[in-house]
Write a protein that holds these residues in place. Structure first.
Motif, short mmCIF file in Angstrom:
data_model
loop_
_atom_site.label_atom_id
_atom_site.label_comp_id
_atom_site.label_asym_id
_atom_site.label_seq_id
_atom_site.Cartn_x
_atom_site.Cartn_y
_atom_site.Cartn_z
N LEU A 120 -15.40 4.96 28.56
CA LEU A 120 -16.82 4.67 28.67
C LEU A 120 -17.50 4.95 27.35
N CYS A 121 -18.20 3.98 26.82
CA CYS A 121 -18.91 4.15 25.55
C CYS A 121 -20.25 4.81 25.79
N SER A 122 -20.76 5.45 24.71
CA SER A 122 -22.07 6.11 24.84
C SER A 122 -23.19 5.09 25.06
N CYS A 123 -22.94 3.81 24.74
CA CYS A 123 -23.95 2.79 24.98
C CYS A 123 -23.96 2.34 26.44
N GLY A 124 -22.96 2.85 27.20
CA GLY A 124 -22.93 2.53 28.62
C GLY A 124 -21.92 1.45 28.98
N SER A 125 -21.32 0.84 27.94
CA SER A 125 -20.37 -0.23 28.21
C SER A 125 -19.01 0.32 28.62
N VAL A 126 -18.32 -0.39 29.50
CA VAL A 126 -16.95 -0.01 29.85
C VAL A 126 -15.98 -1.04 29.29
N ILE B 122 -12.32 1.34 20.99
CA ILE B 122 -13.43 0.71 20.27
C ILE B 122 -14.23 -0.11 21.28
N CYS B 123 -15.54 0.10 21.24
CA CYS B 123 -16.43 -0.62 22.16
C CYS B 123 -16.57 -2.07 21.71
N ARG B 124 -16.45 -3.00 22.66
CA ARG B 124 -16.58 -4.42 22.31
C ARG B 124 -18.05 -4.83 22.19
N SER B 125 -18.94 -3.98 22.71
CA SER B 125 -20.36 -4.33 22.63
C SER B 125 -20.99 -3.82 21.35
N CYS B 126 -20.67 -2.55 20.95
CA CYS B 126 -21.38 -1.99 19.81
C CYS B 126 -20.45 -1.53 18.69
N ASP B 127 -19.12 -1.74 18.83
CA ASP B 127 -18.13 -1.38 17.81
C ASP B 127 -18.01 0.12 17.55
ZN LIG Z 1 -20.72 0.78 22.98
#
Ligand SMILES: [Zn+2]
Length: 109
Positions: A84-90, A68-73
């Motif tokens: 690696l999230c599709s929003c670019g966050s690691v 689960i991405c901490r930036s965009c959930d």
């Molecule tokens: Zn994300």
């Protein structure tokens, strides 16, 4: 070899907990567990020799990694390597794929 000791503990756990002749064992090895299923398969044959588990079928389930991405959930599937999230966050929280357990044992009746 790392897989050998893991397989030894799986095998002894099954033998301790299950009586009788064992037909099949299902284990769960998550893709992010760092354990190589093919090695476990090989070690299983070695470790079960001369035990009640000799000749039992080993089935291995390999659940994919999830985080689960901490930036965009967003929930992302994680292959090997760095999540690696599709929003670019690691900055991801790994929530699945690290499993390592015995799921099912089938006994001859
Ligand atoms: Zn994300």
């Amino acid at each position: 070899m790392h897989e050998l000791s893991i397989t030894e503990s799986l095998v002894s756990a099954v033998l301790e907990q299950v009586d009788g002749e064992i037909k099949a064992v299902t284990v769960v090895i998550g893709r992010l567990s760092g354990v190589v299923p093919d090695s476990v398969r090989f070690c299983f044959d070695v470790c079960t020799r001369g035990t009640r588990l000799e000749g039992a079928v080993l089935e291995i389930l390999e659940p994919a990694g999830r985080a689960i991405c901490r930036s965009c959930d967003e929930v992302t599937d994680v292959a090997d390597g760095i999540p690696l999230c599709s929003c670019g966050s690691v900055d991801l929280d790994v929530v699945g794929g690290r499993e390592l357990s015995v799921k099912h044992v089938e006994v001859v009746v």
